[in-house]
Scaffold this active site. Structure first.
Site, PDB file in Angstrom:
ATOM      1  N   VAL A  89       0.821  -1.217   0.000  1.00  0.00           N
ATOM      2  CA  VAL A  89       0.000   0.000   0.000  1.00  0.00           C
ATOM      3  C   VAL A  89       0.853   1.264   0.000  1.00  0.00           C
ATOM      4  O   VAL A  89       0.336   2.359  -0.171  1.00  0.00           O
ATOM      5  CB  VAL A  89      -0.969   0.028   1.201  1.00  0.00           C
ATOM      6  N   GLY A  90       2.153   1.114   0.190  1.00  0.00           N
ATOM      7  CA  GLY A  90       3.009   2.296   0.148  1.00  0.00           C
ATOM      8  C   GLY A  90       4.461   1.934   0.350  1.00  0.00           C
ATOM      9  O   GLY A  90       4.781   0.937   1.002  1.00  0.00           O
ATOM     10  N   THR A  91       5.328   2.726  -0.238  1.00  0.00           N
ATOM     11  CA  THR A  91       6.765   2.546  -0.053  1.00  0.00           C
ATOM     12  C   THR A  91       7.394   3.902   0.212  1.00  0.00           C
ATOM     13  O   THR A  91       6.831   4.944  -0.113  1.00  0.00           O
ATOM     14  CB  THR A  91       7.427   1.918  -1.296  1.00  0.00           C
ATOM     15  N   GLY A  92       8.554   3.880   0.804  1.00  0.00           N
ATOM     16  CA  GLY A  92       9.276   5.115   1.090  1.00  0.00           C
ATOM     17  C   GLY A  92      10.707   4.789   1.436  1.00  0.00           C
ATOM     18  O   GLY A  92      11.139   3.630   1.352  1.00  0.00           O
ATOM     19  N   LYS A 112       4.105  -2.811   8.584  1.00  0.00           N
ATOM     20  CA  LYS A 112       5.140  -1.855   8.196  1.00  0.00           C
ATOM     21  C   LYS A 112       6.491  -2.537   8.348  1.00  0.00           C
ATOM     22  O   LYS A 112       6.862  -2.969   9.438  1.00  0.00           O
ATOM     23  CB  LYS A 112       5.076  -0.595   9.067  1.00  0.00           C
ATOM     24  N   ASP A 208       6.153  14.687  12.438  1.00  0.00           N
ATOM     25  CA  ASP A 208       5.813  14.543  11.019  1.00  0.00           C
ATOM     26  C   ASP A 208       4.299  14.494  10.810  1.00  0.00           C
ATOM     27  O   ASP A 208       3.783  13.625  10.109  1.00  0.00           O
ATOM     28  CB  ASP A 208       6.471  13.293  10.420  1.00  0.00           C
TER      29      ASP A 208
END
Length: 421
Positions: A89-92, A112, A208
């Site tokens: 669902v997401g990368t970073g 995560k 953040d």
């Protein structure tokens, strides 16, 4: 769903704010600030740790099965749990987040996965283990995994929340609509409540806050802060890295390179989120660290010498061009409730010590509508839980503040409040 904040603030046209794209003063400011030492590079700070227990595998490919063992509680034996990876669902830069389903229970979770140096403690894991709040994403458990090339990853198994405030806001922007004010109030209040909890209970600064790091249930509109990868307990007198927080939401003292900042940086970020929801786009869309300060000054005007001193004493001799603040009604090009303008003004103080606290924001008149027992969501459903305070949240708060914080109808429903009223 994104149980970790991913991506940067999206670009935007400045014309919608009613601001001129350039002026001689602003151009001068941009050129001159470019020569200063305002920091725009990545730094890290970490701590030592002991050797973790490790399992092999834990890939995120769809259909991959991850087996791990949970430690037994209250004398119970250890339990093996299996997760089936569904999709990323997401990368970073930190790693990735993928959705998975527990084979044994059918529960959907977010995992995560972050690269871990075994010599160091993982601050995010330590923080997540401390937190227990309805507006903070819950850690179910964690495990370490090892890849074929001997890299070790920490896997945080988190509750699944299907949406982010960022995606909800973009759904309105795509159809040229503004988010209904009731949702702006709901989301802002829940951010402030979560921040009051982490700031007051632990001295913890998230560092953040941004729409991508705010999970939301699209049916109940309950909000949960996520991604504590940058969070840190701030200790007075101890320095911290100043390159923290995503650019559009970065407090001015961070742009000035301050290292002894406070939890007030989260308050500034919250103001940026609230303004973005009201505006339909980021309020301060800086293209660099320096340009970020230019965008702030174009709206708030030039900080005074005293305000600059509060942000970073090393910059008091720097000569800023005098730019007047932009009226809020021109910034938003619509009539805002005076309570909304007042709260924004309390969030957007150059001097960190003059910003309202998260708790003060929670009792602000803007949120009186949420305390009305007759208030409902636009679809007629009840509001999400807003006043289910635990003793830790209310510890040390004067009774008169508690009375403003928790409406009478909620006190009657809450056993703890009934016993301690």
């Amino acid at each position: 769903m994104a149980s970790s904040g991913l991506g940067n603030g999206v670009g935007t046209s400045r014309s919608a704010k009613g601001l001129k794209s350039s002026s001689s003063s602003v151009d001068w400011l941009t050129r001159d600030l470019a020569e200063t030492r305002i920091r725009d590079k990545v730094e890290t700070d970490d701590e030592r740790d002991s050797e973790p227990d490790i399992i092999d595998g834990a890939g995120a490919e769809p259909g991959h099965v991850i087996r791990t063992t949970l430690r037994g509680r209250n004398g119970q034996s250890r339990q093996t749990v299996s997760y089936i990876s569904e999709h990323v669902v997401g990368t970073g830069s930190f790693g990735m987040v993928f959705q998975a389903k527990c084979r044994e229970t059918g529960e959907v979770v977010a995992i995560k996965k972050v690269l871990q140096d075994k010599r160091y403690k993982n601050r995010e894991l330590q923080i997540m283990q401390m937190l227990d709040h309805p507006n903070a994403v819950a850690l179910k458990h964690s495990f370490f995994s090892r890849t074929d090339n001997e890299e070790v990853y920490l896997n945080l198994v988190l509750e699944f929340v299907p949406e982010t405030v960022n995606r909800v806001a973009r759904s309105y922007s795509r159809t040229n609509q503004l988010m209904p004010l009731i949702y702006v109030k709901l989301y802002t209040y829940q951010i402030c409540r979560a921040l009051a909890y982490i700031h007051n209970s632990f001295g913890l600064c998230h560092r953040d806050i941004k729409p991508q790091n705010l999970l939301v249930n699209p049916h109940t509109h309950q909000l949960k802060i996520c991604d504590f990868g940058s969070a840190k307990v701030l200790v007075k007198g101890e320095p911290n890295v100043s390159y923290i927080c995503s650019r559009y939401y970065r407090a001015p003292e961070l742009i000035f390179g301050a290292s002894e900042y406070t939890t007030a940086i989260d308050i500034w970020s919250t103001g940026c989120v609230m303004a973005e929801l009201l505006l339909g786009q980021p309020l301060f869309p800086g293209e660099s660290g320096v340009d970020q300060l230019v965008e702030i000054i174009k709206v708030l005007g030039t900080p005074t010498r005293e305000e600059i001193k509060c942000m970073n004493p090393n910059y008091t001799e720097f000569k800023f061009p005098q730019i007047k603040p932009h009226p809020w009604h021109k910034v938003f090009q619509k009539r805002l409730p005076p309570e909304a303008v007042d709260l924004l003004c309390r969030f957007f103080q150059y001097s960190p010590n003059l910003r309202c606290t998260a708790l003060e924001a929670c009792i602000h008149p803007l949120f009186d509508e949420l305390r009305d027992p007759n208030t409902r969501l636009p679809n007629g459903r009840p509001l999400p839980p807003l006043f289910n305070f635990k003793p830790q949240e209310l510890s040390g708060i004067p009774p008169e503040i508690v009375n403003r914080l928790v409406p009478e109808h909620a006190r009657k429903q809450n056993l703890f409040m009934a016993l301690h009223s």
